[in-house]
Design an enzyme around this catalytic site. Structure first.
Site, mmCIF file in Angstrom:
data_model
loop_
_atom_site.group_PDB
_atom_site.id
_atom_site.type_symbol
_atom_site.label_atom_id
_atom_site.label_comp_id
_atom_site.label_asym_id
_atom_site.label_seq_id
_atom_site.Cartn_x
_atom_site.Cartn_y
_atom_site.Cartn_z
ATOM 1 N N ASP A 192 32.467 -13.396 -62.565
ATOM 2 C CA ASP A 192 33.479 -12.353 -62.753
ATOM 3 C C ASP A 192 34.535 -12.491 -61.659
ATOM 4 O OD1 ASP A 192 31.595 -11.552 -60.809
ATOM 5 O OD2 ASP A 192 32.219 -9.470 -60.972
ATOM 6 N N HIS A 209 27.879 -18.801 -67.232
ATOM 7 C CA HIS A 209 28.620 -17.539 -67.333
ATOM 8 C C HIS A 209 29.611 -17.506 -66.164
ATOM 9 C CE1 HIS A 209 28.801 -13.402 -69.042
ATOM 10 N NE2 HIS A 209 29.274 -13.114 -67.829
ATOM 11 N N ASP A 232 20.944 -21.977 -71.384
ATOM 12 C CA ASP A 232 22.276 -22.506 -71.064
ATOM 13 C C ASP A 232 23.257 -22.012 -72.115
ATOM 14 O OD1 ASP A 232 24.488 -23.843 -70.197
ATOM 15 O OD2 ASP A 232 23.872 -25.790 -71.021
ATOM 16 N N GLU A 262 24.642 -17.335 -64.922
ATOM 17 C CA GLU A 262 25.888 -17.069 -64.203
ATOM 18 C C GLU A 262 25.889 -17.914 -62.928
ATOM 19 O OE1 GLU A 262 26.966 -12.927 -63.930
ATOM 20 O OE2 GLU A 262 28.851 -13.383 -62.903
#
Ligand code: G3I
Ligand code: 9MR
Length: 598
Positions: free
Chosen positions: A186, A517, A559, A568
């Protein structure tokens, strides 16, 4: 966003699940390889005939057999529900590229190297991953290659969230808080997690200065006279400094958009950004890291070092007068708007943060007040370091400070209080490492992962790497090389000697995560993810609602973009990879070897 396809290797795995075993029959091995002097272990998993079976190491170039030996059954590894046999070929020291296969050639391992600079490229890439995750800067082709991208998140206009207002910064105030690293997949920046990540990079430099001094990572600052690892860490330290309220010394918990962004490139995420409520945990993490920075950067940039020290001191003062200000996001959202729903990094026990900050401030300044605040007997309660429990970091720093080589040659003339701190720190490290070593010896997979049920948490691969940091510290304190075998075993584990058969570092190994991720990797339109990132790894809780190939903890890995709890990336996972990969390379090339394995 890239669409994952069902990889061909899941098919046999799924079939095998229904045939009684849990793991595909396979040889698992560190897919990067080994230093000639290191211990070398592969495992044959899920295969009954492997017990006592003959295996060959085949030279890829010549096709010749370079080593022959027998697998030794080590029992069942319950975390993956599989029978395991180990293949110890430590005695093969000839540089080359190899595979292992069983006698009839039915089982063949991935390729690996034996080479004296085997972890250089990995260490470099793991450190470069931080560059790739920098906020507020364009990544130019010269440094970023095909992963060049536009600058995102200038963060020059960051709102003071309603939870964070202070007399000097009322509602409607904006501050400038550019730079730093994105936390993970993120685009937000969290002080608590920045703390342990930055510390771990600085610790790598403090413990292995020669190696890291010479490690060039081709970043914009390369060649400016400062080691690249310190330039990289400084990128984040400069941001962290902006997170302190100059009015009172307290530190905002995080800088974030209200919600996670979509799967877009950094410059496409233009949501408003906020600094939220100050917290004791963030402020103490900040104090600790700034105190470390004050001593590490002193020789390179004395003015910066002084700035860090002054910031550390005022943060400490704030924490002492605000000892229980916890970041409780749900509660905060009941009172303030906009609601914030990004990562919480919540922590309601900050006694470890107090111990860590007090230790670092004491080691840097010698100030008796910090020593008085520190309860060194509590260091014996330390656990493997993680973002929420950082007490062990106090042990690492204090042992490094007081014990240059080993206890016998440690500094003489220590005051009783210093001796107590030094001894508690050494004990703390040896207790933790001892338990890990015992597990490594007893475990069927010959790894310390699984010594505690909670090892397979969100970010389990970083647990493995932090285990190795403790084991490397135990080697440093005792000079006993057998600790290195256990430390290497965990690096082997994340690089492929695990029951999933993945090397968990993007771009490093023959079977690596392709769909992490990680927003830039998913949104850049390129076939390969940004390289050098360690993904979170198997996690028994499966806390993201994806469908996994197994319920067993060590097999709960996917995955797939969907799997943010196992796939992530994060700065606090890459930092210990940098440490361990660099440390083992430095140690082996310095002439130390592991023992002959088991
Ligand atoms: O402490 C409890 C323990 O008592 C309980 O037995 C166990 C059982 O599930 O859970 C433990 O808490 C876990 C906690 O981490 C501490 O290990 C939570 O379940 C688990 O959900 C939590 O995971 C954290 C995750 O955020 C969700 O909050 C990870 O450690 C943390 O690395 C991860 O960090 C995220 C950021 O929030 C946002 N940015 C990406 C980053 C990486 O995924
Ligand atoms: O993308 C987010 C990731 O960075 C976080 O670690 C994770 C846990 O907080 O959350 C991810 O975002 C997910 C959100 O929590 C729930 N909806 C799906 C989002 C991912 O696509």
């Amino acid at each position: 966003m890239k669409r994952p396809v069902i990889a061909f290797y899941f098919i046999p795995l799924l079939l095998c699940l229904s045939c009684g075993g849990n793991v595909e029959e396979a040889i698992h091995i560190n897919q990067i390889g080994f230093h000639p002097m290191a211990g070398k272990t592969a495992v044959a998993a899920g295969s009954k005939e492997s017990d006592g079976g003959v295996f060959h190491v085949i030279d890829e170039e010549t096709g010749q057999v370079a080593w022959t030996g027998k697998a030794v059954s080590t029992g069942t590894w319950t975390w993956a529900g599989t029978r395991v046999a180990t293949i110890d070929f430590t005695e093969l020291r000839t540089p080359g590229t190899y595979r292992i296969q069983n006698e009839n050639g039915r089982l063949v391992s991935p390729m690996f190297a034996i080479h004296d600079t085997v972890y250089n490229a990995l260490t470099r890439a793991a450190l470069r991953a931080f560059y790739y995750n920098r906020a507020s800067i364009e990544l130019e082709p010269e440094h970023a290659g095909r992963w060049a991208r536009a600058a995102g998140h200038p963060d020059t206009l960051v709102h003071i969230h309603a939870s964070a207002v202070s007399p000097d910064r009322p509602v409607g105030t904006a501050i400038s808080s550019p730079g730093g690293w994105y936390d993970a997949g993120d685009y937000n920046k969290y002080i608590v997690n920045s703390g342990i990540s930055t510390y771990t990079l600085l610790a790598a430099y403090e413990d292995f200065p020669d190696f890291f001094h010479n490690l060039s990572t081709s970043i914009p600052e390369s060649g400016d006279g400062m080691p690249d690892i310190l330039s990289e860490a400084r990128w984040n330290l400069d941001w962290m400094l902006t997170m302190q309220d100059p009015g009172d010394g307290g530190v905002y918990h995080k800088l974030t958009s209200p919600q996670f962004s979509g799967v877009v490139m950094p410059h496409e995420d233009t949501d408003p950004r906020y600094v939220v409520q100050k917290s004791t945990a963030a402020t103490l993490n900040f104090a600790a890291v700034m105190a470390v920075a004050a001593r590490v950067y002193g020789p390179y940039d004395p003015a910066f070092a002084l700035r860090c020290l002054s910031a550390a001191r005022s943060a400490w003062e704030w924490a002492v007068s605000h000892p229980e200000v916890y970041y409780r996001q749900a509660k905060m959202n009941e009172r303030y708007r906009p609601a914030i729903v990004t990562g919480e990094y919540g922590d309601v026990d900050v006694t470890d943060e107090f111990d860590w900050a007090a230790t670092e401030l004491y080691l840097t300044t010698g100030g008796p007040g910090y020593l008085e605040a520190l309860q060194s007997d509590r260091l014996l309660d330390a656990v493997i370091p993680n973002w929420r429990d950082v007490r062990a970091l106090a042990c690492l720093s204090s042992a490094r400070h007081f014990v240059p080589n080993d206890l016998a040659t440690g500094r003489t003339g220590l005051s009783p209080a210093d001796r107590q701190l030094a001894e508690a720190s050494v004990q703390c490290i040896l207790n933790l490492a001892g338990a890990l070593y015992d597990e490594y010896r007893a475990s069927a997979f010959r790894v310390s992962m699984g010594h505690d049920r909670r090892d397979f948490v969100w970010g389990s691969n970083a647990v493995a790497m932090n285990h190795s940091i403790l084991l490397i510290q135990a080697w440093r304190l005792t000079g006993d090389h057998s600790w290195l075998d256990a430390a290497l075993a965990n690096l082997d584990y994340v690089l492929g000697r695990n029951p999933t058969g993945y090397s968990f570092v993007t771009g490093f190994g023959s079977r690596t995560p392709m769909f992490p991720h990680h927003r830039p990797s998913a949104a850049d339109g390129l076939p390969h993810p940004v390289p050098g990132f360690l993904v979170g790894g198997p996690q028994g809780g499966q806390q993201d609602g994806c469908t996994y190939p197994s319920n067993l903890p060590a097999l709960s890995y996917l995955d797939d973009w969907c799997s943010y709890s196992t796939n992530e990336v994060a700065i606090n996972w890459n930092a210990p990879l940098v440490y361990v990969s660099g440390a083992l390379q430095a140690i082996y090339q310095g002439g130390s070897s592991g023992t002959t394995g088991l």
